[in-house]
Motif scaffolding. Structure first.
Motif, PDB file in Angstrom:
ATOM      1  N   TYR A 169       0.331  -0.756   0.043  1.00  0.00           N
ATOM      2  CA  TYR A 169      -0.071   0.357  -0.589  1.00  0.00           C
ATOM      3  C   TYR A 169       0.947   1.518  -0.130  1.00  0.00           C
ATOM      4  O   TYR A 169       0.169   2.288   0.177  1.00  0.00           O
ATOM      5  N   GLY A 170       2.091   0.732  -0.717  1.00  0.00           N
ATOM      6  CA  GLY A 170       2.946   2.239  -0.555  1.00  0.00           C
ATOM      7  C   GLY A 170       2.677   3.661  -1.433  1.00  0.00           C
ATOM      8  O   GLY A 170       2.684   4.505  -1.297  1.00  0.00           O
ATOM      9  N   TYR A 171       1.377   2.646  -2.676  1.00  0.00           N
ATOM     10  CA  TYR A 171       1.006   3.492  -3.754  1.00  0.00           C
ATOM     11  C   TYR A 171       0.355   2.903  -4.015  1.00  0.00           C
ATOM     12  O   TYR A 171      -0.268   1.852  -4.156  1.00  0.00           O
ATOM     13  N   PHE A 172      -0.814   3.388  -4.758  1.00  0.00           N
ATOM     14  CA  PHE A 172      -1.963   2.598  -5.692  1.00  0.00           C
ATOM     15  C   PHE A 172      -1.581   3.306  -7.489  1.00  0.00           C
ATOM     16  O   PHE A 172      -0.829   3.079  -7.636  1.00  0.00           O
ATOM     17  N   LEU A 173      -2.029   2.049  -8.107  1.00  0.00           N
ATOM     18  CA  LEU A 173      -2.513   1.821  -9.724  1.00  0.00           C
ATOM     19  C   LEU A 173      -2.907   3.122  -9.570  1.00  0.00           C
ATOM     20  O   LEU A 173      -3.627   3.352  -9.899  1.00  0.00           O
ATOM     21  N   ARG A 174      -2.523   3.166 -11.217  1.00  0.00           N
ATOM     22  CA  ARG A 174      -3.579   4.315 -12.193  1.00  0.00           C
ATOM     23  C   ARG A 174      -4.942   4.075 -12.402  1.00  0.00           C
ATOM     24  O   ARG A 174      -5.198   5.334 -12.383  1.00  0.00           O
ATOM     25  N   THR A 175      -4.802   3.158 -12.614  1.00  0.00           N
ATOM     26  CA  THR A 175      -6.493   2.690 -13.536  1.00  0.00           C
ATOM     27  C   THR A 175      -6.099   1.434 -12.222  1.00  0.00           C
ATOM     28  O   THR A 175      -5.827   0.494 -11.601  1.00  0.00           O
ATOM     29  N   LEU A 176      -8.044   1.533 -12.797  1.00  0.00           N
ATOM     30  CA  LEU A 176      -8.377   0.282 -11.401  1.00  0.00           C
ATOM     31  C   LEU A 176      -8.346  -1.437 -12.085  1.00  0.00           C
ATOM     32  O   LEU A 176      -8.814  -1.298 -13.475  1.00  0.00           O
ATOM     33  N   SER A 177      -7.791  -2.273 -11.190  1.00  0.00           N
ATOM     34  CA  SER A 177      -7.305  -3.931 -12.025  1.00  0.00           C
ATOM     35  C   SER A 177      -8.792  -4.004 -11.836  1.00  0.00           C
ATOM     36  O   SER A 177      -9.524  -3.992 -11.259  1.00  0.00           O
ATOM     37  N   LYS A 225      14.132  -2.703   2.601  1.00  0.00           N
ATOM     38  CA  LYS A 225      14.159  -1.253   2.910  1.00  0.00           C
ATOM     39  C   LYS A 225      12.703  -0.839   3.007  1.00  0.00           C
ATOM     40  O   LYS A 225      12.728  -0.122   4.460  1.00  0.00           O
ATOM     41  N   ARG A 226      11.933  -1.303   2.772  1.00  0.00           N
ATOM     42  CA  ARG A 226      10.412  -0.731   2.834  1.00  0.00           C
ATOM     43  C   ARG A 226      10.036  -1.507   3.746  1.00  0.00           C
ATOM     44  O   ARG A 226       9.903  -2.514   4.757  1.00  0.00           O
ATOM     45  N   GLN A 227       9.354   0.237   5.162  1.00  0.00           N
ATOM     46  CA  GLN A 227       9.009  -0.632   5.991  1.00  0.00           C
ATOM     47  C   GLN A 227       7.098  -0.902   5.665  1.00  0.00           C
ATOM     48  O   GLN A 227       6.431  -0.325   5.268  1.00  0.00           O
ATOM     49  N   TYR A 228       7.387  -2.405   7.243  1.00  0.00           N
ATOM     50  CA  TYR A 228       6.013  -2.277   7.226  1.00  0.00           C
ATOM     51  C   TYR A 228       5.372  -1.788   7.214  1.00  0.00           C
ATOM     52  O   TYR A 228       3.694  -1.864   6.851  1.00  0.00           O
ATOM     53  N   ALA A 229       5.281  -0.652   8.350  1.00  0.00           N
ATOM     54  CA  ALA A 229       4.359   0.099   8.677  1.00  0.00           C
ATOM     55  C   ALA A 229       3.651   1.128   7.382  1.00  0.00           C
ATOM     56  O   ALA A 229       2.510   0.947   7.899  1.00  0.00           O
ATOM     57  N   GLY A 230       4.871   1.453   6.924  1.00  0.00           N
ATOM     58  CA  GLY A 230       4.233   2.555   5.741  1.00  0.00           C
ATOM     59  C   GLY A 230       3.381   1.763   4.564  1.00  0.00           C
ATOM     60  O   GLY A 230       2.781   1.845   4.008  1.00  0.00           O
ATOM     61  N   ASN A 231       3.764   0.692   4.458  1.00  0.00           N
ATOM     62  CA  ASN A 231       4.133   0.234   3.510  1.00  0.00           C
ATOM     63  C   ASN A 231       1.976  -0.745   3.538  1.00  0.00           C
ATOM     64  O   ASN A 231       1.451  -1.135   2.675  1.00  0.00           O
ATOM     65  N   TYR A 232       1.570  -1.332   4.393  1.00  0.00           N
ATOM     66  CA  TYR A 232       0.533  -1.563   5.047  1.00  0.00           C
ATOM     67  C   TYR A 232      -0.247  -0.975   6.313  1.00  0.00           C
ATOM     68  O   TYR A 232      -1.045  -1.109   6.621  1.00  0.00           O
ATOM     69  N   HIS A 233      -0.618   0.858   5.507  1.00  0.00           N
ATOM     70  CA  HIS A 233      -1.099   1.324   6.289  1.00  0.00           C
ATOM     71  C   HIS A 233      -2.281   1.423   6.633  1.00  0.00           C
ATOM     72  O   HIS A 233      -2.943   1.379   7.305  1.00  0.00           O
ATOM     73  N   ILE A 234      -3.312   1.073   5.286  1.00  0.00           N
ATOM     74  CA  ILE A 234      -4.359   0.455   5.075  1.00  0.00           C
ATOM     75  C   ILE A 234      -4.845  -0.391   5.803  1.00  0.00           C
ATOM     76  O   ILE A 234      -5.895  -0.560   6.712  1.00  0.00           O
ATOM     77  N   LEU A 235      -4.041  -1.622   6.055  1.00  0.00           N
ATOM     78  CA  LEU A 235      -4.038  -2.724   6.915  1.00  0.00           C
ATOM     79  C   LEU A 235      -3.926  -2.339   8.473  1.00  0.00           C
ATOM     80  O   LEU A 235      -4.963  -2.639   8.780  1.00  0.00           O
ATOM     81  N   GLU A 236      -3.668  -1.509   8.468  1.00  0.00           N
ATOM     82  CA  GLU A 236      -3.377  -1.186   9.978  1.00  0.00           C
ATOM     83  C   GLU A 236      -4.315  -0.381  10.594  1.00  0.00           C
ATOM     84  O   GLU A 236      -4.651  -0.576  11.549  1.00  0.00           O
ATOM     85  N   THR A 237      -4.552   0.743   9.815  1.00  0.00           N
ATOM     86  CA  THR A 237      -5.905   1.528  10.343  1.00  0.00           C
ATOM     87  C   THR A 237      -7.307   0.844  10.269  1.00  0.00           C
ATOM     88  O   THR A 237      -8.413   0.953  11.049  1.00  0.00           O
ATOM     89  N   LEU A 238      -7.334  -0.527   9.564  1.00  0.00           N
ATOM     90  CA  LEU A 238      -8.433  -1.095   9.703  1.00  0.00           C
ATOM     91  C   LEU A 238      -8.099  -1.727  11.303  1.00  0.00           C
ATOM     92  O   LEU A 238      -9.377  -2.094  11.825  1.00  0.00           O
ATOM     93  N   ALA A 239      -7.358  -2.166  11.851  1.00  0.00           N
ATOM     94  CA  ALA A 239      -7.491  -3.046  12.395  1.00  0.00           C
ATOM     95  C   ALA A 239      -7.271  -2.415  14.026  1.00  0.00           C
ATOM     96  O   ALA A 239      -8.094  -2.394  14.823  1.00  0.00           O
ATOM     97  N   ARG A 240      -6.890  -0.896  13.902  1.00  0.00           N
ATOM     98  CA  ARG A 240      -6.832   0.210  14.561  1.00  0.00           C
ATOM     99  C   ARG A 240      -8.428   0.291  14.780  1.00  0.00           C
ATOM    100  O   ARG A 240      -8.790   1.311  15.859  1.00  0.00           O
TER     101      ARG A 240
END
Length: 340
Positions: A169-177, A225-240
């Motif tokens: 979840y570092g970023y999203f795709l340009r068009t919906l898959s 080097k990819r931090q999990y807290a940043g790259n999975y922020h949406i899942l963390e928000t769902l859980a919190r």
């Protein structure tokens, strides 16, 4: 339902547990204090070990509580059963809330940028509806703690399946898959009747390592080097179950206080040494990729300061992003340290 998660050990779990089983007697206690999706924790539990799972992030704790502690479907008295609550999640009234505005294709993020295409408008509104429904159930006392975690587990899995991302979840795709255009679905899961006595703890390895009173520890630290807290922020928000300020173009939640030293090349070696210093157990098993921040010779040297080291290796396909594998295979190394 599969987990889209960097470093997820589902494909390697049987090999890892098989190697551990050559050393650790069945029925022993083992901790997995960086458990992620709890795939290895579950495999260890299925092999009749008593497992202590922990993680610094919140959403892995939700997964671990369901996979380890929920050994049968809860009664869900308010709904008349487990399958009825899944129907409720599927048919809930959508709402244009936080997810719709910050992460949906038709949203209007508070920072004024264009809409973030993490989810279709309908799926984002459905996620908001479910989040609101769960909050009401908790507030009214109509569900137990384990039922609450199971609902969050389902929401995270279902959301992950329709997310418009390349893998994180570092970023999203340009068009919906095509996957993102599918309606969100809440599928029943299999509950595991494991024999051991299991525990789930929420906390970073820096705090949990010294508290573990077990026969062995299995460590699965981050290796990129990819931090999990940043790259999975949406899942963390769902859980919190919160609504943090969505920062920047990617809409990340504040995450730097959850950053792992294992992700920084300059800090990773010391992170290994600090963790092993805090552990007081006869056996430590460490799963680490050949692509890791610490090279094989340096890591072996560090581990040798704490006991006798043996090494096993397994070759597997690299992490897949959008169902495309990177070139070639990668070696996963499983180190065993038998304390002096």
């Amino acid at each position: 339902m599969s987990f889209r998660y960097l470093g997820n050990k589902t494909r390697l779990a049987s090999w890892i547990v098989g190697e551990i089983g050559q050393i650790l007697p069945i029925g022993s206690s083992i901790a997995d204090p960086m458990c992620g999706t709890a795939s290895v924790s579950l495999a260890l539990a299925q092999a009749n070990y008593s497992v202590t799972a922990a993680d610094a992030l919140t959403f892995p704790i939700v997964h671990a509580k369901v996979r380890l502690l929920t050994k049968q479907a809860p009664v869900f008295k308010a709904f008349g059963g487990y399958h009825n609550v899944l129907k409720w999640m599927s048919s809930i009234e959508p709402m244009e809330g936080y997810f719709f505005q910050e992460f949906g294709e038709a949203g209007k993020p508070k920072n004024g940028r264009d809409s973030r295409l993490y989810f279709s408008a309908s799926n984002a509104a459905h996620i908001d509806g479910v989040r609101n429904g769960i909050r009401k159930l908790v507030s009214s006392g109509d569900i137990s703690d384990i039922e609450h975690n199971l609902l969050l587990h389902h929401l995270i899995l279902a959301t992950n399946k329709v997310a418009n991302i390349s893998g994180t979840y570092g970023y999203f795709l340009r068009t919906l898959s095509q996957a993102a255009l599918q309606p969100i679905v809440f599928e029943p899961i299999k509950f595991e009747q494991t024999l051991g006595e299991h525990t789930v703890i929420h906390g970073p390895i820096e705090k949990t390592a010294s508290t573990l009173q077990v026969d062995a520890v299995y460590l699965d630290p981050p290796y990129t080097k990819r931090q999990y807290a940043g790259n999975y922020h949406i899942l963390e928000t769902l859980a919190r179950e919160d609504e943090p300020i969505a920062v920047g173009d990617g809409g990340l939640r504040p995450w730097k206080n959850q950053a792992s030293n294992f992700c920084y090349r300059r800090n990773a070696a010391m992170a290994f040494r600090d963790t092993l210093t805090k552990l007081n157990v006869p056996h430590v098993f460490i799963s680490y990729s050949q692509d890791g921040q610490v090279n094989e010779d340096e890591l072996y040297s560090i581990l040798s300061d704490f006991g006798k080291v043996t090494l096993n290796e397994c070759s597997y396909s690299r992490y897949r992003s959008n169902n495309r594998a990177k070139d070639g295979a990668v070696l996963e190394r499983l180190y065993h340290i038998e304390s002096f």
